[in-house]
Each structure stands twice: as C-alpha cells, then as structure tokens.
Design an enzyme around this catalytic site. Structure first.
Site, short mmCIF file in Angstrom:
data_model
loop_
_atom_site.label_atom_id
_atom_site.label_comp_id
_atom_site.label_asym_id
_atom_site.label_seq_id
_atom_site.Cartn_x
_atom_site.Cartn_y
_atom_site.Cartn_z
N GLU A 206 0.84 -1.20 0.00
CA GLU A 206 0.00 0.00 0.00
C GLU A 206 0.87 1.25 0.00
OE1 GLU A 206 -0.20 2.13 2.78
OE2 GLU A 206 1.11 0.94 4.04
N LYS B 225 8.23 -0.92 -2.04
CA LYS B 225 7.59 -0.17 -0.95
C LYS B 225 8.64 0.42 -0.02
CE LYS B 225 4.74 1.09 2.31
NZ LYS B 225 3.81 2.17 2.27
N CYS C 122 5.80 5.06 9.14
CA CYS C 122 6.49 4.20 8.16
C CYS C 122 7.94 4.52 7.87
CB CYS C 122 5.72 4.23 6.84
SG CYS C 122 4.12 3.44 6.97
#
Length: 302
Positions: free
Chosen positions: A160, A219, A275
């Site tokens: 994502e 990612k 993140c």
C-alpha cells in the site's frame, strides 16, 4: 461466473480503507473485513468509524451491509474467500534477532497459519502489510507445507502507498498499484485475477506487474527515497542557518528543477509518521543480513 469473494484479515488503517474502496468500486464483489478485535469491528459497524479519513464515511456507509461486511468470524471469511488480503500490523521487533530494526512478522505468520489451517479450497493470498523483502518466502513456506493436490495457495505482494489524510484519494486515484507474483504460470494467473479487480476503476498503465521480491522491495525503497529527501533538506537547513541563507528559498529554488521537484523538501525537526523510520530500519537490517555494511551505514545515516 460465480460472485468473487474477497476477505481482508486486519481491519486497521490499511485493510479497512483499502478493501472498503474495492467494495465501493465493484458492487458485484463481496468484501468481508475481519479482525479478532471485537471493539474495532463494532466501531466499523457503527456510525462512528475507528478511522477518520476524508471521504471514508461515505464509502463505508454506501456499501456496508450490501457487499461490504465487518466481522470477527475470521475462519468463515477465509473459507468463503477467493482472494485473501493479509493486512495485519508489522511493528519493529522489540526483542530477539534484529530488535529495534527488523519487522516483527508474528502477526503475519499467525494469519498465514490460520489460512492454511481452515481453507478448504484453493486461495490467492495477498500480502498487503508493509513487509521486509522476502517475507512472502516465509508465508509461502507455511502455505506450501499445508497445500495438497486439491488445495493450492498462490501468493501475491500488493503493497500500500497510503498517506494519512489522503487515503481515500490515494486508493481511488493512485499514482500506481504494484502487484508482484512468482514468475510461474500459476503465479501469473493469480496476478491477473487481482489486476482484473483494480482495473475496474484504475487505468491499466497504472497497474504495474512485477516479480514478488521487486514488489516487496519497492515499498521500502519508495519510503527510503522520500525520507532521504527530508534528511537532505534538514542537513542543508543547518548550513543555511550558519550562512544566513533561507532554507525555504533554497528548497523552492531546487524544487523548480523538474528533475528534483518540490515535494518532500520541507525543512523540519525530522520525519514522523509510522512508516519512514520503520521502513528505513528494515532496509538497514536487510543490508546487514545481506553482508552489505556500507549500504547499511548509508541508510542508517539517512
């Protein structure tokens, strides 16, 4: 053709919005989001959702009870599903090997074992959580140990790229969707099934197919490169303060260069969010595990 059933394990920040948008865009697909946390599922089923994102309420309220369901009955959802998103938490490890840097995959492995134990038909399992490169390998090991000639598990990586505050638009109009698979005929067939879901509302050019490991690493790489820009402008801001230059003016001047662009050049105290630090530490740990000390040291400095 029978109706496609999607199950998402994990009703958190990623799984909830991601799969709610799939239900909203594809009325003929049944989407069930499951979690063992009863309070969280109750909140998703209430007027007061557990996550606030602009536009999320309208999407959930429009499809909930029609083709979007929230439940704690994890096993039933797994049994019914054709595609299963694994979207559980991957915090940084607090103890053991890689403590403070590596991702803790306990939740992912528990969810994967559950799928392997209760599935009665073949499944496509999609890792949606942010995971270190080659996590799919440990998931594959668990699933293949439990597959038989009647039940096979195909594994995909679909990371994502959601930012807090813009999650709904990030899902409805993304920069790109990555779908990684094993480079086998079965892997490509599973990948195509997920491509077919996303291309219902996203243009084909934006849905990028690649191998499993590239998808996982992309990612971490994207977050690391964004964090690197923040660290770079912060390092320059120290020079600005010492010389009397204005860091905002310097950032603006650099940002007008089309090769650099203006985004992520705001000088600040550092970077926050869930993140960047986690993913860079992951990259540091991965580099150390691969015996690349200079690479590890570089990313640690960022």
């Amino acid at each position: 053709m029978s109706k496609l059933n999607i199950c998402c394990i994990g009703a958190g920040y990623v799984g909830g919005p991601s799969c709610a948008v799939i239900a909203y865009q594809c009325h003929d697909i049944n989407v069930t989001i499951v979690d063992l946390n009863q309070a969280r599922i109750d909140a998703w089923n209430s007027d007061n959702l557990p996550i606030y994102e602009p536009g999320l309420d309208e999407i959930v309220f429009a499809r909930r009870g029609k083709n979007l369901f929230f439940s704690t009955n994890v096993d039933q959802a797994i049994i019914d599903a054709d595609l299963i998103f694994v979207s559980v938490n991957t915090p940084t490890k607090k103890s053991g090997m890689g403590a403070g840097m590596a991702a803790d995959l306990a939740y992912i492995e528990t969810a994967t074992r559950r799928i392997a134990q209760v599935a009665t038909t073949s499944k496509i399992v999609i890792e949606k959580s942010t995971v270190p490169c080659r996590t799919a390998q440990s998931m594959r090991t668990i699933l293949e140990a439990n597959s038989s000639k009647d039940i096979r598990f195909d594994i995909l990586s679909n990371p994502e790229f959601l930012a807090e505050g813009t999650a709904v638009s990030d899902l409805t109009n993304p920069d790109r969707v990555l779908i990684g698979c094993l480079q086998t005929p079965e892997g490509f067939a599973a990948q195509q099934k997920l491509v077919d879901v996303y291309t219902r509302w996203i243009s084909k050019e934006k849905v990028i197919t690649m191998n499993l490991w590239s998808s996982e690493l992309s990612k971490l790489a994207a977050n690391a490169l964004l964090a690197q820009r923040i660290s770079s402008i912060n390092a320059l801001s120290a020079i600005c303060e010492a010389t009397g230059a204005d860091v905002d003016e310097v950032a603006y001047a650099c940002g007008t260069d089309s090769r650099i662009g203006p985004k992520f050049l705001k000088a600040s105290v550092g970077f926050g969010g869930s993140c960047f630090q986690k993913d860079i530490l992951n990259l540091v740990y991965l580099s150390e595990q691969l015996f690349l000390p200079e690479v590890a040291a570089y990313w640690k400095s960022v």
